[in-house]
Structure formats: structure tokens, C-alpha cells
Design a protein around this motif. Structure first.
Motif, PDB file in Angstrom:
ATOM      1  N   ALA A  21       9.448   7.362   5.965  1.00  0.00           N
ATOM      2  CA  ALA A  21       9.299   6.374   4.894  1.00  0.00           C
ATOM      3  C   ALA A  21       7.829   6.148   4.605  1.00  0.00           C
ATOM      4  O   ALA A  21       6.951   6.460   5.412  1.00  0.00           O
ATOM      5  CB  ALA A  21       9.972   5.064   5.290  1.00  0.00           C
ATOM      6  N   ILE A  22       7.595   5.576   3.405  1.00  0.00           N
ATOM      7  CA  ILE A  22       6.254   5.144   2.998  1.00  0.00           C
ATOM      8  C   ILE A  22       6.356   3.646   2.710  1.00  0.00           C
ATOM      9  O   ILE A  22       7.167   3.214   1.890  1.00  0.00           O
ATOM     10  CB  ILE A  22       5.759   5.911   1.761  1.00  0.00           C
ATOM     11  N   PHE A  23       5.518   2.872   3.409  1.00  0.00           N
ATOM     12  CA  PHE A  23       5.525   1.422   3.270  1.00  0.00           C
ATOM     13  C   PHE A  23       4.204   0.965   2.659  1.00  0.00           C
ATOM     14  O   PHE A  23       3.175   1.629   2.785  1.00  0.00           O
ATOM     15  CB  PHE A  23       5.683   0.730   4.633  1.00  0.00           C
ATOM     16  N   SER A  24       4.260  -0.197   2.040  1.00  0.00           N
ATOM     17  CA  SER A  24       3.049  -0.917   1.619  1.00  0.00           C
ATOM     18  C   SER A  24       3.047  -2.270   2.328  1.00  0.00           C
ATOM     19  O   SER A  24       4.084  -2.942   2.405  1.00  0.00           O
ATOM     20  CB  SER A  24       3.023  -1.114   0.101  1.00  0.00           C
TER      21      SER A  24
ATOM     22  N   ASP B 148      -2.661  -1.517   0.819  1.00  0.00           N
ATOM     23  CA  ASP B 148      -2.704  -0.738   2.060  1.00  0.00           C
ATOM     24  C   ASP B 148      -1.317  -0.179   2.346  1.00  0.00           C
ATOM     25  O   ASP B 148      -0.306  -0.893   2.234  1.00  0.00           O
ATOM     26  CB  ASP B 148      -3.148  -1.616   3.226  1.00  0.00           C
ATOM     27  N   LYS B 149      -1.282   1.102   2.735  1.00  0.00           N
ATOM     28  CA  LYS B 149       0.001   1.774   2.939  1.00  0.00           C
ATOM     29  C   LYS B 149       0.118   2.295   4.365  1.00  0.00           C
ATOM     30  O   LYS B 149      -0.886   2.516   5.059  1.00  0.00           O
ATOM     31  CB  LYS B 149       0.176   2.919   1.945  1.00  0.00           C
ATOM     32  N   LEU B 150       1.366   2.496   4.753  1.00  0.00           N
ATOM     33  CA  LEU B 150       1.693   3.037   6.069  1.00  0.00           C
ATOM     34  C   LEU B 150       2.776   4.090   5.893  1.00  0.00           C
ATOM     35  O   LEU B 150       3.809   3.837   5.263  1.00  0.00           O
ATOM     36  CB  LEU B 150       2.196   1.926   7.002  1.00  0.00           C
TER      37      LEU B 150
ATOM     38  N   ILE C 258       9.290  -1.148   1.233  1.00  0.00           N
ATOM     39  CA  ILE C 258       9.694   0.267   1.237  1.00  0.00           C
ATOM     40  C   ILE C 258       9.459   0.846  -0.151  1.00  0.00           C
ATOM     41  O   ILE C 258      10.010   0.350  -1.148  1.00  0.00           O
ATOM     42  CB  ILE C 258      11.172   0.410   1.646  1.00  0.00           C
ATOM     43  N   GLU C 259       8.671   1.904  -0.248  1.00  0.00           N
ATOM     44  CA  GLU C 259       8.441   2.620  -1.497  1.00  0.00           C
ATOM     45  C   GLU C 259       9.299   3.875  -1.582  1.00  0.00           C
ATOM     46  O   GLU C 259       9.846   4.180  -2.659  1.00  0.00           O
ATOM     47  CB  GLU C 259       6.957   2.971  -1.632  1.00  0.00           C
TER      48      GLU C 259
ATOM     49  N   PHE D 251       0.837   6.944   9.991  1.00  0.00           N
ATOM     50  CA  PHE D 251      -0.432   7.271   9.327  1.00  0.00           C
ATOM     51  C   PHE D 251      -0.875   6.056   8.519  1.00  0.00           C
ATOM     52  O   PHE D 251      -0.087   5.481   7.752  1.00  0.00           O
ATOM     53  CB  PHE D 251      -0.278   8.478   8.406  1.00  0.00           C
ATOM     54  N   ALA D 252      -2.122   5.679   8.666  1.00  0.00           N
ATOM     55  CA  ALA D 252      -2.690   4.541   7.925  1.00  0.00           C
ATOM     56  C   ALA D 252      -3.440   5.050   6.710  1.00  0.00           C
ATOM     57  O   ALA D 252      -4.314   5.917   6.828  1.00  0.00           O
ATOM     58  CB  ALA D 252      -3.619   3.739   8.827  1.00  0.00           C
TER      59      ALA D 252
END
Length: 386
Positions: free
Chosen positions: A245-248, A208-210, A128-129, A197-198
Motif C-alpha cells: 500500500a501507499i499511505f499519506s 508526507d508519504k509511506l 490509503i491512496e 519506505f519514507a
């Protein structure tokens, strides 16, 4: 898989209490399985942010989830941690797992997992960013969300089709959030939209983020207008709603190939025979081939009532045919009579000739004797023939 369920069958035979037998039978495999339940776990050290994310997951998955409030010292990418996850999943009868972790090295992270016959098939870690929970967007979340409803899920980005890691992540997230299988969907009862969103890391060293966004669908006014005017298309309004959220993408784990192959197998259909000569063209449309015996049209004509004009014509035809048959029979009888008369006349002629020959023989015998009789007999027969 067979070892797990054979052990369950042995336990059912051993238990004498019917209540416990019923509980164990529910864990046995079915041809049509129930909706997958998710097990939400807390790690040994967990931050408030991760705790809020797990509670938001519990609101989305409700009632097909179970949250354990106690902390568990689990490292999911080690053999001991995998065994503990499988043990807890078997104990709580769940096929999906979400584990929240917090560490100095990796920060806040969520590990999504999936099991088949209580054995892990895949684990994917999402670090989690940034995160904003549901409570920032709405104060009364429980009154807005409908429990047991199916959310609308959207995946945008070419990486979900081109990249293998993103494709596996898409499959896992679909299985986690899709909910129960239904034949029809009530538009007014599903009001949550989940969008992913990829963002692949194109540069070296970039991860790589999601991006995860959730929206609340407001279609009360548009639905009423479309129902009155008879319009099939509905244009609802989307309002941003947590969690976002923004994930890596982090670590990954995949089980043995044998378990993954078994998970894709379909159960045999009990009591349903294979339908021959039937093909499904489109959903809801079936093309079938039927073999019919040769029909006798004369019998069908007898069964159906025909109009008077046709019946009158058929009667007249029958009369004409009967008259023709009578005439033919009369002609045959006349021919037979003529033939019999000719045969009788020929017999009479032959008998008259024989009488004449006998008379002449008697006369010659009286006049000349036996020798002259034999000579004259031959001469007379030749004269008669001439």
C-alpha cells in the motif's frame, strides 16, 4: 496507572468466584509482560478496501490479535472517541489498536494506536491512496503464513532518522508488527518481510508519504545448501506478497507527558540482587573483577606431590642446616664456659688478697698497738694497690 490497578485489586478482593479472580489477576502488571495483543476495530462506515486491509492485519498478527466484526461509531481524535477506544482496549486486554475508517472528507484511512495501562499514548492516521491485498498474490494465504512467527522489518529512508513525525511512526509500527520477544530465531520458521519506505513531501502542499511492501521469503534450497556446505550466509529469494500500500500521513494525537514517561520505565527486578564488579563488554561477554586472599606458597607446596630429585635436595639442605645449628650451639657453650671460668678465678684472687690483709693487720696490732695500726693500715693498702 495506579488508579486502574488499585481498582482491579479491589475487584479481586470483592469477587468470591475463583475463576473470575484468575481472570482479573491475569490483567495485573507483570515483571515480564506477555506479547502485546492488537485490537482490530471497524468504524461506523467502512469500505471493502479497508475491510480487506484489516483482515490482512489479522493474518499477520495472528494469534496476538482480536478482531471485532461489529461497527463502532468512533471518532478517534475526539475525547469521546478516545474514551471509547480505552474502554474497548481494557475490556479485551489489548495494548495496540488499529481502527479502519471511511469518510467523504478523508477517504479510506487506518488509525494505528498504542496504550499504556489502558490509556492512549499515541495515535497516527494513515490515509490509503492505493492498496493491493494478499489475495491478489496468493489464493491460499493461511497455508503460506506461519502463525506466531516474527516478521523481518526494514525501514529505508533518511526521514526516519531526521524527521520527528517519521521517527514516532517508525516506533509505533515496530511495536505493532514486531511480535513476541525471543532469544533465538529459527530461520526456516519466519518467512515474511515487511518493508517501509519514507517519501517526505519536499514541495509546498505535498504530503508526507509511506510505502508499505511485503515479501515472502523462499529459503528452502539455499538453507539446505548452506547447511551441507557449512556456510553461515544465506541468500534467500524474495517474492512480492501482499499487503502492499501507499499511505499519506494524516492526523496525530499524543497523550500526556506523565503517561509517556511512565511507559518508558522498567519494572524492578524481584529476587535479583545487583551484581557488583561485573561489566558487560559485548553481548555474551562479561568482564568481572575477583578479590583473592594472599596465598601461602609453602602450604601449596605441601599439598602438591613433588618429584624425588627435589625431595632429595631438600633433605640434604635440612641436614646441612642442622649441622650448622649444632656447631653454633657448641661455640656458644664454649664461650659461656670460658666466661664462667674467668669469673671464678677472679673471685679466688680477691679472697686470697683479703686473707693476706687480715694477717698483716693482726701482726701490726701485736707489735705497735691501735694508733700505729691505723697508719700502717692505710700504707699497706696503698702498697698493695701498687
Amino acid at each position: 496507572m495506579e488508579n486502574v490497578f488499585s481498582a482491579l485489586q479491589a475487584r479481586i478482593k470483592r469477587t468470591k468466584d475463583r475463576h473470575s479472580q484468575r481472570i482479573l489477576k491475569k490483567k495485573m502488571p507483570l515483571t515480564i509482560e506477555l506479547p502485546k495483543s492488537a485490537l482490530l476495530l471497524h468504524g461506523s462506515h467502512i469500505s471493502i478496501l479497508v475491510r480487506e486491509f484489516i483482515s490482512d492485519l489479522q493474518r499477520i498478527k495472528n494469534p496476538f490479535c482480536q478482531q471485532l466484526s461489529n461497527s463502532n461509531d468512533i471518532n478517534p481524535f475526539e475525547q469521546r472517541g478516545i474514551e471509547s477506544i480505552e474502554f474497548l482496549a481494557q475490556k479485551n486486554d489489548s495494548a495496540l489498536v488499529a481502527l479502519g475508517l471511511t469518510s467523504k472528507k478523508r477517504g479510506d484511512s487506518i488509525v494505528f494506536g498504542r496504550l499504556f495501562s489502558y490509556q492512549l499514548t499515541d495515535l497516527i492516521e494513515l490515509c490509503i491512496e492505493s492498496y493491493s491485498p494478499m489475495m491478489e498474490f496468493a489464493s491460499q494465504v493461511e497455508s503460506v503464513l506461519i502463525p506466531g512467527s516474527k516478521p523481518y522489518i526494514q525501514f529505508s529512508g533518511d526521514a526516519f532518522d531526521s524527521s520527528q513525525n517519521y521517527a514516532k511512526l517508525k516506533n509505533l509500527l515496530l511495536d505493532f508488527f514486531t511480535g513476541p520477544k525471543v532469544k533465538e530465531i529459527c530461520v526456516s520458521s519466519s518467512n515474511l518481510v515487511l518493508s517501509f519506505f519514507a517519501i517526505p513531501g519536499l514541495q509546498e502542499g505535498s504530503k508526507d508519504k509511506l510505502v508499505m511492501k511485503s515479501y515472502l521469503m523462499k529459503h528452502d534450497q539455499s538453507l539446505n545448501i548452506s547447511m551441507k556446505e557449512g556456510i553461515d550466509q544465506i541468500n534467500p529469494e524474495l517474492e512480492e506478497f501482499g499487503p502492499s500500500a501507499i499511505f499519506s500521513l494524516g492526523r496525530e494525537f499524543y497523550g500526556a507527558d506523565e503517561i509517556i514517561k511512565e511507559s518508558y520505565k522498567l519494572p524492578p527486578t524481584h529476587g535479583q540482587k545487583k551484581k557488583h564488579l561485573i561489566k558487560a563488554i559485548l553481548p555474551g561477554e562479561i568482564n568481572a573483577r575477583i578479590h583473592v586472599e594472599k596465598q601461602d606458597l609453602n602450604e601449596l607446596n605441601k599439598q602438591t606431590k613433588r618429584p624425588k630429585a627435589i625431595r632429595h635436595i631438600e633433605k640434604s639442605k635440612q641436614k646441612v642446616n642442622q649441622e650448622k645449628e649444632k656447631n653454633q650451639q657448641e661455640i656458644k657453650e664454649d664461650e659461656n664456659r670460658d666466661h664462667s671460668d674467668e669469673q671464678e678465678s677472679e673471685k679466688e684472687r680477691g679472697s686470697i688478697k683479703m686473707v693476706k690483709v687480715k694477717r698483716k693487720r693482726d701482726e701490726i696490732k701485736e707489735e705497735n698497738g691501735d694508733e700505729s695500726n691505723d697508719q700502717l693500715n692505710g700504707e699497706y693498702s696503698e702498697d698493695d694497690e701498687d
